[in-house]
Design a protein around this motif. Structure first.
Motif, PDB file in Angstrom:
ATOM      1  N   LYS A 232     -10.139  -2.457  -4.715  1.00 30.03           N
ATOM      2  CA  LYS A 232      -9.466  -2.856  -6.360  1.00 30.03           C
ATOM      3  C   LYS A 232      -7.991  -2.540  -5.478  1.00 30.03           C
ATOM      4  O   LYS A 232      -7.203  -3.105  -6.659  1.00 30.03           O
ATOM      5  CB  LYS A 232     -10.327  -2.423  -7.344  1.00 30.03           C
ATOM      6  CG  LYS A 232     -10.337  -0.679  -7.021  1.00 30.03           C
ATOM      7  CD  LYS A 232     -10.743  -0.100  -8.396  1.00 30.03           C
ATOM      8  CE  LYS A 232     -11.119   1.578  -8.344  1.00 30.03           C
ATOM      9  NZ  LYS A 232     -11.716   1.462  -9.505  1.00 30.03           N
ATOM     10  N   ARG A 234      -5.390  -2.447  -3.660  1.00 33.86           N
ATOM     11  CA  ARG A 234      -4.676  -2.955  -2.511  1.00 33.86           C
ATOM     12  C   ARG A 234      -4.222  -4.266  -4.125  1.00 33.86           C
ATOM     13  O   ARG A 234      -2.724  -4.350  -3.553  1.00 33.86           O
ATOM     14  CB  ARG A 234      -5.113  -3.803  -1.783  1.00 33.86           C
ATOM     15  CG  ARG A 234      -6.098  -2.974  -0.478  1.00 33.86           C
ATOM     16  CD  ARG A 234      -6.724  -4.319   0.426  1.00 33.86           C
ATOM     17  NE  ARG A 234      -7.516  -3.900   1.078  1.00 33.86           N
ATOM     18  CZ  ARG A 234      -8.671  -4.613   1.626  1.00 33.86           C
ATOM     19  NH1 ARG A 234      -8.265  -5.872   1.907  1.00 33.86           N
ATOM     20  NH2 ARG A 234     -10.244  -4.055   1.615  1.00 33.86           N
ATOM     21  N   PHE A 235      -4.437  -4.533  -4.611  1.00 33.12           N
ATOM     22  CA  PHE A 235      -3.978  -5.233  -5.900  1.00 33.12           C
ATOM     23  C   PHE A 235      -3.118  -4.698  -6.952  1.00 33.12           C
ATOM     24  O   PHE A 235      -2.661  -5.109  -8.348  1.00 33.12           O
ATOM     25  CB  PHE A 235      -4.460  -6.011  -6.821  1.00 33.12           C
ATOM     26  CG  PHE A 235      -6.094  -6.610  -6.057  1.00 33.12           C
ATOM     27  CD1 PHE A 235      -5.832  -8.151  -6.291  1.00 33.12           C
ATOM     28  CD2 PHE A 235      -7.180  -6.150  -4.873  1.00 33.12           C
ATOM     29  CE1 PHE A 235      -6.898  -8.828  -5.280  1.00 33.12           C
ATOM     30  CE2 PHE A 235      -7.644  -6.944  -4.452  1.00 33.12           C
ATOM     31  CZ  PHE A 235      -7.987  -8.476  -4.186  1.00 33.12           C
ATOM     32  N   SER A 236      -2.733  -2.920  -6.914  1.00 31.96           N
ATOM     33  CA  SER A 236      -2.311  -2.233  -8.158  1.00 31.96           C
ATOM     34  C   SER A 236      -0.974  -1.727  -7.792  1.00 31.96           C
ATOM     35  O   SER A 236      -0.025  -2.537  -6.893  1.00 31.96           O
ATOM     36  CB  SER A 236      -3.352  -0.522  -7.329  1.00 31.96           C
ATOM     37  OG  SER A 236      -2.263  -0.349  -6.446  1.00 31.96           O
ATOM     38  N   SER A 271      -5.793  -9.945   1.410  1.00 29.19           N
ATOM     39  CA  SER A 271      -6.024  -9.394   0.075  1.00 29.19           C
ATOM     40  C   SER A 271      -5.400 -10.729  -1.309  1.00 29.19           C
ATOM     41  O   SER A 271      -5.199 -10.909  -2.007  1.00 29.19           O
ATOM     42  CB  SER A 271      -6.315  -8.264  -0.265  1.00 29.19           C
ATOM     43  OG  SER A 271      -6.912  -7.460   0.420  1.00 29.19           O
ATOM     44  N   TRP A 272      -3.806 -11.396  -0.584  1.00 32.68           N
ATOM     45  CA  TRP A 272      -2.970 -11.963  -0.401  1.00 32.68           C
ATOM     46  C   TRP A 272      -3.226 -13.053  -1.987  1.00 32.68           C
ATOM     47  O   TRP A 272      -3.393 -13.381  -2.687  1.00 32.68           O
ATOM     48  CB  TRP A 272      -1.507 -11.393   0.215  1.00 32.68           C
ATOM     49  CG  TRP A 272      -0.846 -10.921  -0.132  1.00 32.68           C
ATOM     50  CD1 TRP A 272      -0.678  -9.473  -0.422  1.00 32.68           C
ATOM     51  CD2 TRP A 272      -0.226 -10.980   0.883  1.00 32.68           C
ATOM     52  NE1 TRP A 272       0.098  -8.658   0.131  1.00 32.68           N
ATOM     53  CE2 TRP A 272       0.880  -9.615   0.883  1.00 32.68           C
ATOM     54  CE3 TRP A 272       0.746 -11.438   2.128  1.00 32.68           C
ATOM     55  CZ2 TRP A 272       1.379  -9.319   1.831  1.00 32.68           C
ATOM     56  CZ3 TRP A 272       1.315 -11.219   3.215  1.00 32.68           C
ATOM     57  CH2 TRP A 272       2.002  -9.521   2.933  1.00 32.68           C
ATOM     58  N   GLN A 274      -6.752 -13.461  -2.847  1.00 28.06           N
ATOM     59  CA  GLN A 274      -7.171 -13.007  -3.815  1.00 28.06           C
ATOM     60  C   GLN A 274      -6.481 -13.044  -4.619  1.00 28.06           C
ATOM     61  O   GLN A 274      -6.780 -12.237  -6.001  1.00 28.06           O
ATOM     62  CB  GLN A 274      -8.298 -12.532  -3.934  1.00 28.06           C
ATOM     63  CG  GLN A 274      -9.369 -13.414  -2.678  1.00 28.06           C
ATOM     64  CD  GLN A 274      -8.997 -13.236  -0.765  1.00 28.06           C
ATOM     65  OE1 GLN A 274      -8.711 -12.292  -1.077  1.00 28.06           O
ATOM     66  NE2 GLN A 274      -8.794 -14.382  -0.506  1.00 28.06           N
ATOM     67  N   MET A 275      -4.963 -12.425  -5.044  1.00 25.23           N
ATOM     68  CA  MET A 275      -4.432 -11.714  -5.454  1.00 25.23           C
ATOM     69  C   MET A 275      -3.753 -12.125  -6.868  1.00 25.23           C
ATOM     70  O   MET A 275      -3.593 -13.828  -6.515  1.00 25.23           O
ATOM     71  CB  MET A 275      -3.235 -10.852  -5.269  1.00 25.23           C
ATOM     72  CG  MET A 275      -4.246  -9.063  -4.683  1.00 25.23           C
ATOM     73  SD  MET A 275      -2.083  -8.581  -3.652  1.00 25.23           S
ATOM     74  CE  MET A 275      -3.408  -7.187  -2.063  1.00 25.23           C
ATOM     75  N   ASN A 276      -3.236 -12.268  -8.224  1.00 23.40           N
ATOM     76  CA  ASN A 276      -2.307 -12.080  -9.029  1.00 23.40           C
ATOM     77  C   ASN A 276      -0.818 -13.143  -8.460  1.00 23.40           C
ATOM     78  O   ASN A 276      -0.401 -12.170  -7.270  1.00 23.40           O
ATOM     79  CB  ASN A 276      -2.014 -11.488 -10.454  1.00 23.40           C
ATOM     80  CG  ASN A 276      -1.114 -12.010 -11.156  1.00 23.40           C
ATOM     81  OD1 ASN A 276       0.232 -12.272 -10.641  1.00 23.40           O
ATOM     82  ND2 ASN A 276      -1.254 -12.254 -12.178  1.00 23.40           N
ATOM     83  N   ALA A 280       1.179 -10.997  -5.322  1.00 20.59           N
ATOM     84  CA  ALA A 280       1.283 -10.804  -3.695  1.00 20.59           C
ATOM     85  C   ALA A 280       2.436 -11.484  -3.125  1.00 20.59           C
ATOM     86  O   ALA A 280       2.564 -11.064  -2.454  1.00 20.59           O
ATOM     87  CB  ALA A 280      -0.253 -12.019  -3.409  1.00 20.59           C
TER      88      ALA A 280
END
Length: 445
Positions: A232, A234-236, A271-272, A274-276, A280
């Motif tokens: 989680k 990673r998305f911050s 993770s890009w 799956q990111m917003n 990303a």
């Protein structure tokens, strides 16, 4: 009388220093229990703590039951508000560190109380030496025990250690980072991982670079461990703001630092999808600053780096700049040569150089840039060289260049023979330079 006890302690210390085998004999005779009682009653604290630490530092004594039974009383001494003697507290902290070198003792049930005591000690902002000893003792405690990790967290240890990351003492900052790495080495403390933790690690990385011009490998590895175990974060925003410092470490760090950065950037890249979309895109654009460094690593670093560096290079957005430098021997059978070049990649609009009049060796030195969200794969650059005269335009030749390899190499240049009517005329050439980078090589877009 206290004076008698002090003399006895001094004599025992001399005996222990002169013959290490005496430590076991003293422990068997009840010395450890007696010394703990002295500490509990706050009598002869420094001398008692000094002898106690010397005894527990003996590996044979640590294998006896007295070491395990000492954990709770030593922890209580540190928690006791009446314990004012700083030298004694330092020695008691050192004794706990000695005990927890033994993995089984670090897993003992009483070790939870030691976790709380050591966190409390750090909250009181002790000397650098005591801070270092306390952090190292906590490392031993949490390395092999999930229970101890939770005990440290519940005692407020995460915030305390975060503050120590910014200590002016770089050794303390490094050991604090290592402690955080152990704390978050699995999912035990997933509710305690936060953006603030990533910000603190990033700030510590930046501070050390500015103050010592060095890259802290432990901090980099700690960042990787947290990103690896806690998807989680990673998305911050904190992860996004960390990337410029990772790129800097990739550029200036040693091989160990570079390897940690490569691992971390590859994790983020995975993770890009799956990111917003905006997050990303921001992370990929910032990561693209690493393109020149990654290209250099492909040429200079061990083969073990190549797969990761190549993987990143082929997913980061970048700029392809093609510079038409000059032509050579562009003779025509009739009329003068007024040459220009047309360039095209894919289905995009063609680009065209200026016209150079009456020259068989025209100099253009013109660059054209294409922006790519992902590097071109399997695409070709088509260049058509023509001459313009009174009767229209005639074709001098064509060049077709596969542009994939420039992504890895960074620069691809040389003289390219023009082909005409299905064959190559080796005498007619164009000098071309092709560059793949994170930013345009010139202002012509």
């Amino acid at each position: 009388m206290e004076s008698t006890v002090t003399i006895a302690l001094g004599a025992l210390l001399v005996q222990e220093k002169s013959n290490s085998r005496c430590a076991v004999a003293m422990a068997e005779a009840g010395a450890v229990r007696a010394l703990l009682e002295l500490l509990k009653s706050h009598r002869c604290e420094e001398s008692a703590a000094r002898l106690l630490e010397a005894l527990i530092n003996n590996s044979r004594v640590r294998e006896t039951k007295v070491a395990k039974h000492s954990i709770a009383p030593l922890s209580q001494y540190l928690l006791d508000p009446q314990s004012k003697n700083q030298a004694a507290k330092f020695l008691v902290t050192l004794a706990l560190g000695d005990i927890f070198q033994h993995e089984a003792l670090a897993r003992a049930s009483d070790s939870v109380s030691a976790c709380r005591a050591l966190v409390s000690l750090l909250e009181d902002q002790p000397t650098d030496d005591m801070t270092m000893v306390a952090i190292c003792a906590l490392q031993s405690l949490v390395m092999h025990s999930r229970t101890n990790r939770r005990a440290v967290a519940e005692a407020g240890g995460i915030l305390v250690v975060q503050e120590l990351l910014l200590s002016p003492n770089v050794d303390i900052a490094g050991q604090a980072a290592l402690l955080i790495k152990h704390l978050f080495s699995n999912h035990t403390l997933q509710e305690y991982v936060s953006n603030e933790l990533i910000r603190s690690l990033t700030a510590a990385l930046e501070r050390e670079l500015l103050s010592t011009s060095s890259i802290n490998e432990v901090i980099l590895r700690t960042i990787y461990v947290i990103f690896s175990n806690f998807r989680k974060v990673r998305f911050s925003e904190a992860a996004t703001l960390c990337i410029p410092h990772l790129v800097c470490a990739l550029k200036d760090g040693n091989e160990a630092a570079q390897e940690s950065v490569l691992d971390t950037l590859c994790l983020l890249k995975e993770s890009w999808p799956q990111m917003n979309e905006d997050i990303a895109k921001a992370q990929s654009l910032i990561s693209a600053e690493a393109i020149p460094v990654l290209q250099m690593l492909m040429k200079t670093c061990p083969p073990s780096f190549h797969d990761r560096a190549d993987n990143l290079l082929h997913c980061l957005p970048g700029c392809l700049t093609v510079t038409i430098l000059r032509g050579n021997n562009l003779k025509q059978t009739m009329g003068s040569t007024n040459a220009f070049c047309c360039l095209q990649i894919g289905n995009g609009p063609p680009r065209q150089t200026k016209l150079v009049n009456q020259s068989i060796c025209p100099v253009w030195n013109e660059g054209f840039t294409w922006l790519f969200d992902i590097p071109p794969k399997g695409q070709k650059l088509y260049i058509l060289c023509k001459s313009k005269n009174t009767f229209g335009k005639s074709t001098l030749g064509r060049v077709t260049i596969q542009i994939d390899k420039v992504v890895t190499e960074g620069v691809y240049s040389g003289f390219f023979s023009l082909s005409h009517d299905g064959g190559k005329d080796g005498s007619r050439t164009l000098e071309i330079e092709i560059v793949w980078s994170n930013r345009p090589a010139n202002d012509n877009m």
